[in-house]
Design an enzyme around this catalytic site. Structure first.
Site, PDB file in Angstrom:
ATOM      1  N   LEU A  83       0.854  -1.183   0.000  1.00 54.06           N
ATOM      2  CA  LEU A  83       0.000   0.000   0.000  1.00 54.06           C
ATOM      3  C   LEU A  83       0.888   1.231   0.000  1.00 54.06           C
ATOM      4  O   LEU A  83       1.388   1.674   1.038  1.00 54.06           O
ATOM      5  CB  LEU A  83      -0.916  -0.018   1.229  1.00 54.06           C
ATOM      6  CG  LEU A  83      -1.894   1.150   1.379  1.00 54.06           C
ATOM      7  CD1 LEU A  83      -2.819   1.251   0.169  1.00 54.06           C
ATOM      8  CD2 LEU A  83      -2.705   1.010   2.666  1.00 54.06           C
ATOM      9  N   ASN A 123       1.984   5.323  -1.471  1.00 50.44           N
ATOM     10  CA  ASN A 123       1.373   6.641  -1.405  1.00 50.44           C
ATOM     11  C   ASN A 123       0.307   6.837  -2.475  1.00 50.44           C
ATOM     12  O   ASN A 123      -0.694   7.515  -2.245  1.00 50.44           O
ATOM     13  CB  ASN A 123       2.455   7.715  -1.560  1.00 50.44           C
ATOM     14  CG  ASN A 123       3.248   7.919  -0.301  1.00 50.44           C
ATOM     15  OD1 ASN A 123       2.701   8.208   0.757  1.00 50.44           O
ATOM     16  ND2 ASN A 123       4.559   7.747  -0.398  1.00 50.44           N
ATOM     17  N   LYS A 145      -0.633  -2.342  -4.698  1.00 50.59           N
ATOM     18  CA  LYS A 145      -0.178  -3.461  -5.513  1.00 50.59           C
ATOM     19  C   LYS A 145      -0.273  -4.720  -4.677  1.00 50.59           C
ATOM     20  O   LYS A 145       0.041  -4.695  -3.473  1.00 50.59           O
ATOM     21  CB  LYS A 145       1.270  -3.214  -5.960  1.00 50.59           C
ATOM     22  CG  LYS A 145       1.761  -4.082  -7.092  1.00 50.59           C
ATOM     23  CD  LYS A 145       3.106  -3.562  -7.585  1.00 50.59           C
ATOM     24  CE  LYS A 145       3.546  -4.297  -8.844  1.00 50.59           C
ATOM     25  NZ  LYS A 145       4.830  -3.752  -9.362  1.00 50.59           N
ATOM     26  N   GLY A 201      10.779   3.715   6.397  1.00 48.32           N
ATOM     27  CA  GLY A 201       9.644   3.218   5.633  1.00 48.32           C
ATOM     28  C   GLY A 201       9.753   1.725   5.387  1.00 48.32           C
ATOM     29  O   GLY A 201      10.789   1.238   4.914  1.00 48.32           O
ATOM     30  N   ASP A 228       8.466  -0.071   3.202  1.00 44.77           N
ATOM     31  CA  ASP A 228       8.690  -0.388   1.800  1.00 44.77           C
ATOM     32  C   ASP A 228      10.180  -0.394   1.478  1.00 44.77           C
ATOM     33  O   ASP A 228      10.662  -1.252   0.726  1.00 44.77           O
ATOM     34  CB  ASP A 228       7.936   0.586   0.892  1.00 44.77           C
ATOM     35  CG  ASP A 228       8.256   2.049   1.178  1.00 44.77           C
ATOM     36  OD1 ASP A 228       8.697   2.377   2.301  1.00 44.77           O
ATOM     37  OD2 ASP A 228       8.046   2.883   0.275  1.00 44.77           O
TER      38      ASP A 228
END
Length: 246
Positions: free
Chosen positions: A7, A9, A13, A101, A103
């Site tokens: 998830l 910004n 996906k 982050g 990610d």
């Protein structure tokens, strides 16, 4: 079967992980649609979801909506991954590990698993992040700046005489629109080049440069030494799910 969610910004996906096999699912811009309706369309044919893992850079409200839908649809709460001090062969450089982050952490884990060597990863999404990773998995820190797309949007929004007209790449632009476009790419590529040089000095070795993210393609011509890589966050999330199962 595990459901894996990245998830970001701008985009959501997802993929599935079943018996060690990662299968691509889909991707959509979640800011443009009602989340429940989009997920109903994306996951309408999924069944037997045993666990749901998510790497999220969004706020608590979006995460609650995602969790509520997953629980209603599959009877499973979402396990939101947060960046730890150390996991999956990566040692986090941040003094407060959770502020890195997730990610970025998962992408580095996937890259390290692919090939353990000195490397720099540039991820081009809404923001541009660039991180250095030593061969032993030590994260050496990273930078965050606006992506070229965000740079251009900022100029269009905050200046009176730069209209929101899409430009094109020219090494020596001869129009305002092309100047904005090329300037954003020069700025991003220059930041990456300087960071690679700093990482090389720290590691006393020339790191390999990898570029990922939805905005990577327009930068690649300015980074001839870079290798394009895909789906690193989901690949890292798959490694997390497998470690959790173990």
């Amino acid at each position: 079967m595990d459901l894996l969610i990245d998830l970001g910004n701008t985009r959501l996906k997802w993929a599935t992980l079943d018996a060690g096999v990662l299968r691509p699912g889909g991707v959509f811009a979640h800011g443009d649609v009602a989340l429940d309706a989009a997920l109903a369309h994306e996951w309408g044919r999924l069944a037997r979801v045993a666990r749901v893992f998510a790497a999220s850079v969004r706020g608590a409200d979006e995460e609650r909506r995602l969790d509520a839908y997953a629980h209603a649809r599959f009877g499973q709460h979402v396990r939101f991954v947060r960046s730890p001090a150390q996991a999956l062969g990566i040692r986090n450089a941040y003094a407060q590990p959770g502020t890195l982050g997730v990610d970025r952490f998962l992408a580095l884990a996937a890259l390290h698993a692919q090939d353990a060597r000195p490397q720099v990863l540039a991820s081009v999404g809404t923001a541009l992040t660039v991180d250095a990773l030593a061969a032993d998995g030590t994260h050496l820190g990273g930078i965050i700046l606006p992506s070229p797309t965000l740079m251009r949007a900022s100029l269009h929004a905050r200046t009176a005489r730069i209209p929101p007209v899409d430009g094109h790449w020219h090494a020596l632009p001869e129009s305002t629109a092309d100047g904005v476009h090329a300037g954003s790419l020069y700025a991003a590529a220059g930041a990456i080049d300087r960071f690679v040089a700093a990482a090389a000095a720290r590691m006393e070795a020339a790191p390999s440069l990898f570029v990922t993210g939805g905005g990577a393609e327009e930068l690649l011509p300015l980074l001839p030494m870079a290798t394009r890589v895909h789906d690193l966050v989901l690949r890292g999330l798959a490694r997390w799910a497998e470690a959790d199962a173990g």
